[in-house]
Structure formats: C-alpha cells, structure tokens
Design an enzyme around this catalytic site. Structure first.
Site, PDB file in Angstrom:
ATOM      1  N   THR A  12     -56.402  31.922  40.767  1.00 35.04           N
ATOM      2  CA  THR A  12     -56.235  32.903  39.594  1.00 35.04           C
ATOM      3  C   THR A  12     -55.061  32.265  38.832  1.00 35.04           C
ATOM      4  O   THR A  12     -54.324  31.492  39.141  1.00 35.04           O
ATOM      5  CB  THR A  12     -55.756  34.118  40.491  1.00 35.04           C
TER       6      THR A  12
ATOM      7  N   LYS B  64     -50.025  28.317  38.163  1.00 35.55           N
ATOM      8  CA  LYS B  64     -48.728  27.661  38.208  1.00 35.55           C
ATOM      9  C   LYS B  64     -47.445  28.467  38.346  1.00 35.55           C
ATOM     10  O   LYS B  64     -46.353  27.906  38.201  1.00 35.55           O
ATOM     11  CB  LYS B  64     -48.666  26.935  36.657  1.00 35.55           C
TER      12      LYS B  64
ATOM     13  N   GLU C 151     -51.730  20.263  43.063  1.00 35.01           N
ATOM     14  CA  GLU C 151     -51.818  19.146  41.928  1.00 35.01           C
ATOM     15  C   GLU C 151     -52.330  19.509  40.612  1.00 35.01           C
ATOM     16  O   GLU C 151     -52.075  18.939  39.673  1.00 35.01           O
ATOM     17  CB  GLU C 151     -52.939  18.149  42.739  1.00 35.01           C
TER      18      GLU C 151
ATOM     19  N   VAL D  92     -50.559  20.538  36.973  1.00 35.53           N
ATOM     20  CA  VAL D  92     -50.505  19.490  35.960  1.00 35.53           C
ATOM     21  C   VAL D  92     -51.457  18.754  35.812  1.00 35.53           C
ATOM     22  O   VAL D  92     -51.869  17.945  36.537  1.00 35.53           O
ATOM     23  CB  VAL D  92     -49.070  18.790  36.251  1.00 35.53           C
TER      24      VAL D  92
ATOM     25  N   GLY E 141     -62.724  28.317  25.483  1.00 37.44           N
ATOM     26  CA  GLY E 141     -61.994  28.226  26.744  1.00 37.44           C
ATOM     27  C   GLY E 141     -60.966  27.464  27.077  1.00 37.44           C
ATOM     28  O   GLY E 141     -60.449  27.293  28.056  1.00 37.44           O
TER      29      GLY E 141
ATOM     30  N   GLU F  93     -55.383  30.025  26.694  1.00 37.68           N
ATOM     31  CA  GLU F  93     -55.310  31.183  27.793  1.00 37.68           C
ATOM     32  C   GLU F  93     -55.904  32.292  26.816  1.00 37.68           C
ATOM     33  O   GLU F  93     -55.853  32.191  25.623  1.00 37.68           O
ATOM     34  CB  GLU F  93     -54.014  31.494  28.035  1.00 37.68           C
TER      35      GLU F  93
ATOM     36  N   ASP G 240     -46.511  27.137  28.181  1.00 35.84           N
ATOM     37  CA  ASP G 240     -47.414  26.280  29.384  1.00 35.84           C
ATOM     38  C   ASP G 240     -47.009  24.878  29.670  1.00 35.84           C
ATOM     39  O   ASP G 240     -46.876  24.617  30.912  1.00 35.84           O
ATOM     40  CB  ASP G 240     -48.938  26.309  29.041  1.00 35.84           C
TER      41      ASP G 240
ATOM     42  N   LYS H  47     -45.131  22.831  33.012  1.00 38.81           N
ATOM     43  CA  LYS H  47     -45.850  21.517  33.613  1.00 38.81           C
ATOM     44  C   LYS H  47     -44.594  20.738  33.667  1.00 38.81           C
ATOM     45  O   LYS H  47     -44.514  20.149  34.779  1.00 38.81           O
ATOM     46  CB  LYS H  47     -46.872  21.231  32.804  1.00 38.81           C
TER      47      LYS H  47
ATOM     48  N   GLY I 298     -60.484  21.859  32.027  1.00 43.04           N
ATOM     49  CA  GLY I 298     -61.882  22.227  32.407  1.00 43.04           C
ATOM     50  C   GLY I 298     -62.149  22.553  33.565  1.00 43.04           C
ATOM     51  O   GLY I 298     -61.554  22.252  34.541  1.00 43.04           O
TER      52      GLY I 298
END
Ligand code: ADP
Ligand code: ASP
Ligand code: MG
Length: 814
Positions: free
Chosen positions: A554, A578, A605, A608, A663, A666, A677, A681, A796
């Site tokens: 999620t 994240k 993993e 990022v 997609g 966000e 975002d 990262k 993706g």
C-alpha cells in the site's frame, strides 16, 4: 507364535474391526497368534468422563453412558448381524454392571483410583469379548483370554507395577496348553495380588502386548495403530513428518517418554532385554512398511532421529542464596515431590547451585507449591530461599538420537533455530548420554517449534516462507501472480517454498495456515472477513508460523505505522510503501534496530527505483567496506514521463494529465511534481549510506510556478498548469537553447542532499534517459572516477512486484 496389538482407532468401528480380523486371519494361517486389543476408540476417555460427572453429582453421566452403550450395541449388530442374542445379552449385562457402578459413584460422590480402574476396565473387557465372539461366529479358531487372569500387579491403581515372576509363569502356563489359533486378550487391564482390578496406565495396551511377547520370548511384537509407524515428529502437528524406518530401543524409548504417544514408554523394557523387535504398523494401510524398533538399527549418520513434545508442563524453581554450597536441599526437594507422587519430567540446576528448576505435570503444580513451601518453611522465613516459583502453560520439546553425541553443534543449531523464530526458551536439559536435548517453551509455540526444528533437521532442503500481503491493487495482484507462477521453480531450484498465508485489501481479508489456494484467491477474498489493519496483524501473529513475512503493498500511512509491531513478533517486513523509511529518522532507526533485535528482516528495495537492485547494491557496497562519496540519480518515473514528452508542440497540462491517466503519477500529482517523492527516495539512499538526515534537510528547489506550489487542491493545481503554461514553456525553451534535456535530478554530495529540475547537456549519462527509466550513479571510494551505474525501468506494476518478490527471495536465501 506372534504377538500383535491393535489400538483404539484400529478397533474403533465395525469396519476397522473387520480389517483387524482379516489381518489376524491371514497371520493365523502360518502361526498361532496372540492379539491384544484396546478399548473401542474414545471409550476409555468416555468412561472417565462419565465417572467424573457421576462423582460431581452431575446427571450428564447418563448421556455419556448411553453413548457408550450405543457404540457397543451398534458394533455388535454390524459385526454379527444374525443370531447375536447371546452376545448382545452378555454385552448388555456388562453394561448394566457399568451402570450400577456409575450410579454408585453418583450416590457416594466419590471416585477413588481403585474405582476408576474398575470403571475403565470395562472398555477393554468389552472390546476383546466382541472381537473374539465375532471371529467365532465366522468359524475362526479364536477365543478370548482375560489378561486379568494372567497379569498380576501391585495395588498402585491407575498405573500398577507388574510382578513379572508370577505374570510370566501365568502366561507361559496358559499358552503352553492353548488350543485356539488366535487368542484375543484385553490390553491395559490387570489384577493385583489381592484380586483387585488394576490398570497399567493410559496407553497401557501396548505394554500388555510387550509383557506377553517377552514372557513367551516370541520373535516379534507388532503394534498396529492409526499411523504408518513412529514418525520423525508428531504427524498431527507437522505435515512434513514421515515414518522412521528403523530406530533403536533407546531412541524409541526417549521419543515416547517425551511425548510420542504412538508407543507407551514402558513397552520397550520387557522386549529390550530379549532383543525382540517391535514393528509398528498401520491398520488402515497394512501395505506400508512401518517402523522397526530393534538393536539392529541400521547405523545412519543422521544424528537426530525424531522430535517430540510433552504439553501441559509447569516449571517449578527453588532458589535462594541460602542454597549455595549447602548439601541436602535437592534431596529434600526431591523427597517431597516423591512423597506427593509428583513425577519429575526434567531437571536443570545451575552449577552455582543457586537454583534448581524442575519440569512437572501442570496438574501437580499446586500440590508441589503447597508441600515444598511447607517443607522449607523455616528457610523461607529466614530469607535463605524464596517461596517456590511456579510457571504454567509450558511444553517440553525434545530432540532425540543415539548419534547426537558424535556430532558437534546440534544443540546450538536447535536453540538458534528456535531463537530465529522468536521462540523463547525457558529451560534446557541435556542428558549426559546426549541421546536427548530438551527445551521448555511456551505451549503456544509448540507447533511452530516442531515445524521449524523438523525443517531444520529433516527437510533442510526447502525453506518455507509464510507471507501476509496487504494491498492487492495493481502491484499486489502482480505479486500474487508471480508467487503462484514461480512456486514450482523456487521449490526445485532455490529450495524455497513461498506460501501466501494471508491476503487483505481495504475491505476484506483471508487467512490459511497451510497457505491459500492461489488459483481463485480473488473469489476467496470477496468472501473473506471484514478487513482491519490490527486484525490482520493479530491473525498473522496468532498463526505463529515460521519465517512469517508481512508485505506492505500500500502507500498507506497507518499500515507503515504497524511495522514495529510486526517486527517485535519476529515477523519480517517487506514494503514498497516509502512512508516508514522516509519518516522521522528516529523511527527509521527504531525499525532497523527492531529488525536486528528480533531477527526479522526489514526490506524495502522497491522504495527506490521499483525493481532495480539499487538499495541491495548500496547495502553490499557498504557491507564490504566501501564508502559513498556522492550519488547522482534520476529517480522519478513520473517526472521522466512528463519531461520526456513535454516540448513546444504540447501543453504541460495535457502531459501531466496523460501521466496521471497512465498511472505514472500518484492520484495527487503534486506529490510527484513538487519533488517530494524524489526527496524521499534520495533521503532513503542517504540513510542507507549511513547518513543521519531528515526530509527537511533535503534541499528542494521547485520548478512549479508559485501558484502551482501554493495550490490548495488537485483541481486548483491543474488550473495553475493551464494558467502558467508560459512558465513551463520557458523551462523547455531554456533547455533547448542550451542543447540540453530537462531531467529531475537527485544529488547527495558531502552529506548534503538536494532535488530539482536540471538542464542536462548532451553526452551526460542522464541525457538519453527514455520513458520511465531511472538511473543511479554511485561514486564511492572504490568507484571514484567511473561511477557504478544502475539503470532501467523504475516504475510500473510488473517491475515493482518483481522487486518485492526479490526481497522475499532474499529472506528465503538468508
Ligand atoms: P493407539 O490407539 O493405536 O494406541 P495412539 O493414539 O495411542 O494409538 O497413538 C497413535 C498416535 O500417536 C498417532 O495418531 C499420532 O497422533 C500420535 N503421535 C504422536 N507422536 C507421534 C510420532 N512421533 N509418530 C507417530 N505418531 C505419533
Ligand atoms: N484404552 C486405554 C487408553 O485409552 C489403553 C490403550 O488404549 O492402550 O488409555
Ligand atoms: Mg496408544
């Protein structure tokens, strides 16, 4: 002559009794047979239950009695459908006696051990009678001999001790003159020298058979039961358990002493001295080879032969400074327990003699406490020792094997395996003979302990991972599909067995401790229970499966807040979310600490670069002693999409809209376009490089128009994109004039991190970045000039799912 014994399930129904009769018939063609039988399955328990009710003045004893009657009458009617009047009359009169006995107990409100033995003796007496009569009705050469006429004991009711001298003679005399081919004898029951009814202890029919086999020095004793031998561990608790082909007397004795119910522990003694092998066979599957218990046990190298458990254990601990160096404490302690007839199952004593810890049956704990505290009253009053400490709700698990003494590190392996699975060990005992290593653990952990130990010592080849997945949107679905598809490959090639034990979306959740059937998980999930984050956690915790992993697919804040709870239960966490890793530094550190402390991996993993091995590579560099000097990266699939498609022929608004529709962003595009975002990262990479940074420390130069930065809602924001088209076109025009490409770049340099839009000139590794590709360049002490570069699709559903999958495999390979 052969001696066979059939247990409760084997004679538990007319159908099974017919199986027994056909086995006996077959055997009797070549030899004369003595067959010991148990009571019809479950009857001994029912007799005791009826007795308890009657003793407590509870009329329910009548219902139990009725069901006992019904069981026996039905069996007779099925086995001897015609001309069964005499048999029915005999059974009826025994059941009448039983009824009178129960009424007597009800009346006087008391059930002594002596009466209890009389009560339970009905079970074997009835079953043996019915079986012998059935065989006679089928013209077989069979008869019953009441073993109470043969086996003589002391008056130690409920677990009487055999007088072997008289018993052996009785048995030898009787069988010297026997005429029938098949003699059925009731197991478990006996008589005292005074003629009182006694029994040999629960499970004692095995012992009856061994007594007879030894008295007659037969070649072999066969114990027929409901499983195909003595298993590596209790098959009801561990599906992967399998029958042990050959085992020594000592090992079988240890396993049965430590709870392998398939064999009553005293059974081995009489036949051991005479070297009579015991063959354990399955009545329901007579073709299976079963287990041979003997001295000729083939010397395998396997150090551990089996694992067993005893439940309902209590630990009592006597401790105090007054005990050190003063002899006699243990003696008095053991004497007290012995006087109270409390059986000692396990002892450990620290060499400082400061404390003695003893494992006993939980039911004896109050009696032990009362009597020991009384005996040591003075010492307790003088503060030389503490009042007895008691702890219940425990179990003993034991590894057994004659060969363990010749192998180093078995106990280390045992305890580290338990420790890795968060199973707390309360006490340890290892006999000097090293045939047995036992540990006392909480009863709730037994199943997990048996399964992990079994995996460790008997199935080393595959490692089972139990995953609990929350969030089955695009990425989650792909992950489940990948697990389903790769299952066979992983088992065969990596020896990893991934089972999805729990699944949840925001509405529903489902669980299956044996692993969900993934062929129709969507349908099952629709029918699942109402989802809740806490409920999901509690189910995962209570299932208490080994190598449990919580997978967060999620982007939810509340889910991320539960990681600590999972880790504290030794449940690993794999997240593409994240939020936790980029939250407050203290929280990030806490999760790392919990992961170490509870031996529960925490892997992220996919935080990022989706499936790209960026964090894993970074971790490997650091672990091998390298130091990060700087990182330059393009880490946003969405911003790449936007700037790879935006030019002077398009509108910025349209491109951002398209990115959303496909997609790449966000639902709230500001999270991507504001750079937050990407900042998260680079923050995670900085932290994984060993730097103590927070999100506020990341310098973020926005490229959005001021109105865009200030917008209050998503709709507002989109309006600013239309209104400020000129602002965005200017960014493009400047880059074009400089023969550059616009890229959103994250940098970590000298402990400082920043994110922002940059004009990248031709020839730079970022210049040709296509689609949603990400790229990371690590400059380190070992890669000072030419950076280590990782590049590829960084967004993706498919690649993100495969990144999660890789984290799960990493745990499996560990
Ligand atoms: P019977 O009625 O035939 O005497 P028991 O119920 O006394 O049978 O013993 C057989 C049962 O012992 C099995 O059904 C199994 O549940 C249990 N058991 C526990 N540990 C083991 C083990 N290591 N191997 C085989 N069976 C075991
Ligand atoms: N019927 C007795 C019991 O259930 C003895 C036996 O089956 O071995 O304990
Ligand atoms: Mg048994």
């Amino acid at each position: 002559m052969k001696v066979l014994k059939f247990g409760g399930t084997s004679v538990g129904s007319a159908k099974n009794i017919n199986k027994v009769i056909s086995i006996l018939e077959n055997y009797s063609k070549s030899d004369s047979i003595i067959c010991t039988v148990s009571a019809v399955g479950g009857i001994t328990d029912k007799l005791l239950l009826a007795g308890k009710y009657a003793q407590n003045k509870d009329k329910q004893f009548k219902d139990v009695l009725e069901s006992i009657e019904e069981t026996h009458f039905n069996i007779v009617n099925e086995l001897i459908p015609n001309n069964n009047d005499a048999v029915m009359a005999f059974v009826g009169s025994r059941l009448d006696e039983l009824k009178s006995l129960l009424e007597g107990i009800f009346l006087i409100n008391e059930l002594s051990p002596k009466t209890s033995d009389k009560l339970v003796s009905f079970g074997e007496l009835l079953s043996s009678y019915i079986i012998a009569e059935t065989m006679k009705s089928r013209d077989l050469s069979a008869d019953r001999k009441n073993s109470q006429d043969l086996i003589v004991t002391n008056s130690n009711f409920t677990k009487a001790e055999v007088d072997f001298a008289i018993t052996n003679k009785n048995i030898q005399d009787y069988f010297a003159a026997v005429v029938q081919r098949i003699t059925i004898i009731p197991g478990f029951v006996s008589k005292s020298a005074l003629g009182e009814i006694t029994t040999l202890g629960r499970g004692g029919s095995d012992f009856t058979a061994a007594i007879v086999a030894a008295a007659l020095k037969v070649d072999q004793l066969e114990i027929w039961t409901d499983v195909s031998g003595m298993y590596t561990t209790n098959p009801k608790q561990v599906k992967q358990a399998y029958p042990i082909k050959e085992i020594s007397y000592q090992e079988a004795m240890e396993l049965s002493h430590f709870g392998a119910k398939v064999l009553y522990p005293p059974t081995v003694q009489p036949v051991l001295d005479l070297n009579i092998p015991i063959h354990i066979k399955n009545t329901m599957a007579p073709e299976e080879s079963g287990t041979i218990i003997s001295n000729n046990e083939e010397k395998t190298n396997a150090p551990v032969k089996g694992i067993s458990n005893i439940d309902d254990i209590a630990l009592i601990t006597l401790q105090g400074s007054g005990m050190v160096g003063i002899p006699g404490f243990s003696k008095r302690l053991f004497e007290t327990l012995s006087q109270e007839k409390i059986n000692i199952i396990l002892i450990t004593q620290a060499s400082s003699e400061h404390s003695i810890c003893i494992g006993i049956d939980e039911k004896d704990v109050e009696m032990a406490k009362a009597s020991i505290d009384t005996v040591f009253e003075n010492e307790i009053a003088l503060n030389k020792i503490d009042p007895l400490i008691t702890e219940s709700g425990l179990s003993i698990i034991a590894l057994v094997g004659d060969n363990m003494k010749n192998h180093q590190g078995i106990s280390g392996k045992m305890f580290s395996t338990l420790g890795r699975n968060n199973i707390n060990i309360r006490a340890i005992a290892q006999g000097a003979s090293e045939k047995n290593i036992s540990a006392v653990i909480s009863k709730k952990d037994v199943k997990k302990a048996l399964n992990t130990l079994h995996e460790q010592f008997f199935e080393i080849k595959t490692k089972q991972l139990n995953v609990f997945i929350t969030g089955v949107g695009n990425v989650g679905q792909k992950l489940v599909e990948q697990i389903k598809q790769q299952n066979k490959y992983l088992k065969e090639n990596l020896k990893i067995n991934i089972r999805v034990a729990g699944l949840s979306n925001s509405r529903k959740m489902i669980f299956n401790e044996s692993g969900l059937d993934l062929s129709n998980w969507q349908e099952q999930l629709e029918k699942g229970q109402t989802a809740s984050l806490q409920g999901f956690f509690e189910n995962a915790r209570d299932l208490n499966l080994r190598n449990s992993i919580f997978v967060d697919v999620t982007a939810n804040y509340d889910v991320a807040n539960l990681y600590a709870q999972y880790l504290r239960e030794s449940i690993g966490v794999v997240a593409c979310n994240k939020i936790a890793c980029s939250s407050d530094f203290e929280n990030y550190k806490l999760l790392k600490r919990l992961s170490l402390k509870y031996n529960a991996p925490y892997l992220f993993e996919t935080n990022v670069g989706a499936g790209l091995p960026i964090i894993d590579t970074l971790n490997n560099l650091i672990a091998s002693g390298d130091k990060v000097k700087s990182i330059h990266a393009v880490l946003s699939g969405s911003l790449n999409f936007v700037f790879n498609n935006f030019d002077d022929t398009t509108k910025f608004y349209d491109i951002v809209k398209q990115a959303g529709a496909e997609g790449y962003t966000e639902p709230d595009p500001r999270i991507d376009l504001s750079g937050v975002d990407v900042a998260r990262k680079i923050l995670i990479l900085a932290r994984e490089s060993g730097m103590q940074l927070n999100l506020e420390d990341i310098e973020n130069t926005p490229f959005l128009s001021q109105a865009g930065v200030d917008s209050d809602s998503v709709d507002d924001f989109y309006q600013t994109l239309i209104a400020d088209e000129a602002h965005y076109q200017a960014l493009f025009a400047s880059a074009k004039a400089n023969k550059s490409q616009l890229k959103y770049v994250a940098t970590l340099n000298n402990g400082k991190a920043s994110v922002g839009l940059q004009e990248i000139p031709e020839g730079h590794p970022f210049y040709n970045l296509k689609g949603s590709d990400n790229i990371v360049m690590f400059y380190t002490e070992r890669y000072p000039e030419q950076p280590m570069i990782i590049k590829g699709a960084g967004a993706g559903a498919d690649v993100t799912a495969s990144g999660l999958f890789a984290d799960i495999i990493r745990i499996g390979n560990n």
